[in-house]
Design an enzyme around this catalytic site. Structure first.
Site, PDB file in Angstrom:
ATOM      1  N   HIS A  19       0.834  -1.297   0.161  1.00  0.00           N
ATOM      2  CA  HIS A  19      -0.043   0.040   0.004  1.00  0.00           C
ATOM      3  C   HIS A  19       0.870   1.272   0.201  1.00  0.00           C
ATOM      4  O   HIS A  19       0.188   2.310  -0.138  1.00  0.00           O
ATOM      5  CB  HIS A  19      -0.805  -0.050   1.020  1.00  0.00           C
ATOM      6  CG  HIS A  19      -2.328   0.255   1.045  1.00  0.00           C
ATOM      7  ND1 HIS A  19      -2.980   0.353  -0.469  1.00  0.00           N
ATOM      8  CD2 HIS A  19      -3.357   0.495   1.554  1.00  0.00           C
ATOM      9  CE1 HIS A  19      -4.263   0.343  -0.144  1.00  0.00           C
ATOM     10  NE2 HIS A  19      -4.665   0.853   0.939  1.00  0.00           N
ATOM     11  N   ASN A  70      -6.846   6.100   3.717  1.00  0.00           N
ATOM     12  CA  ASN A  70      -8.080   6.503   3.198  1.00  0.00           C
ATOM     13  C   ASN A  70      -8.607   7.926   3.515  1.00  0.00           C
ATOM     14  O   ASN A  70      -9.638   8.426   2.886  1.00  0.00           O
ATOM     15  CB  ASN A  70      -9.092   5.631   4.005  1.00  0.00           C
ATOM     16  CG  ASN A  70      -8.842   4.021   3.810  1.00  0.00           C
ATOM     17  OD1 ASN A  70      -8.297   3.730   2.842  1.00  0.00           O
ATOM     18  ND2 ASN A  70      -9.748   3.264   4.505  1.00  0.00           N
TER      19      ASN A  70
END
Length: 206
Positions: A19, A70
């Protein structure tokens, strides 16, 4: 001026996660082009520099949002508003599970394809920003995705990871000049994707 935002999660725990390859890419850019020291700005670690192009140097701000993946859009939106820029001046570097490992694609606009970081940026600045998509492969089933993206690259994978992020840095003058297609081609020339293991479940494509 450009904003080069590297998506990832803050802290050493996540530093080598799949990520975080976007964050690794902007770190490589900062090293390659001798950007200034990092400072805490815009809910990020940020540094400034310039990139040579045939028409002169282009100023750039590297952002490593510390908001967690996020909520990336909060940091990007704050920086864009401060500098009075447009979404076309923003380039997000991030991991793309729907590209095979080591592949690279540039894209402007479009949907988030399930990527919450891209969804967050879109919510704050609109969809028309530029995306530098670094392929990390798909684990084969949607239930495995979270573990996949939050797991570290294996030592052997770091060979292609380092080649790809270095290519993103070396080819940057094309991006700074606004020629995203040429930038994509040059990154792929400098760092050809590894040959796929037929036993792997990664799937390529756009």
């Amino acid at each position: 001026m450009l904003i080069l935002a590297g998506l990832g999660n803050p802290g050493s725990k996540y530093a080598k996660n799949r990520h975080n390859i976007g964050m690794m890419a902007v770190e490589a850019i900062a090293r390659r082009w001798n950007f200034g020291p990092e400072k805490s700005r815009f809910q990020s670690l940020a540094c400034e520099g310039s990139i040579p192009t045939p028409d002169g140097a282009v100023k750039a701000l590297i952002l490593k949002p510390q908001t967690y993946y996020n909520d990336t859009g909060r940091a990007v939106g704050e920086a864009m508003k401060f500098y009075k820029l447009t979404p076309a001046d923003v380039v997000a570097f991030y991991d793309e599970i729907d590209l095979a490992e080591g592949r690279f694609r540039m894209k402007t606009g479009g949907g988030a394809a399930g990527n919450n970081g891209i969804r967050s940026i879109t919510a704050h600045i609109g969809a028309d920003f530029r995306r530098a998509r670094l392929g990390t492969g798909h684990p084969g089933h949607k239930d495995l995705v979270q573990h996949h993206v939050l797991s570290d690259f294996h030592k052997v994978e770091m060979i292609w990871v380092n080649a790809l992020i270095d290519a993103c840095a070396d080819a940057l003058p094309f991006l700074a000049a606004g020629d995203d297609e040429r930038y994509q081609a040059e990154v792929l020339r400098l760092a050809p994707a590894p040959k796929l293991d037929p036993r792997a479940h990664a799937r390529g494509g756009d």
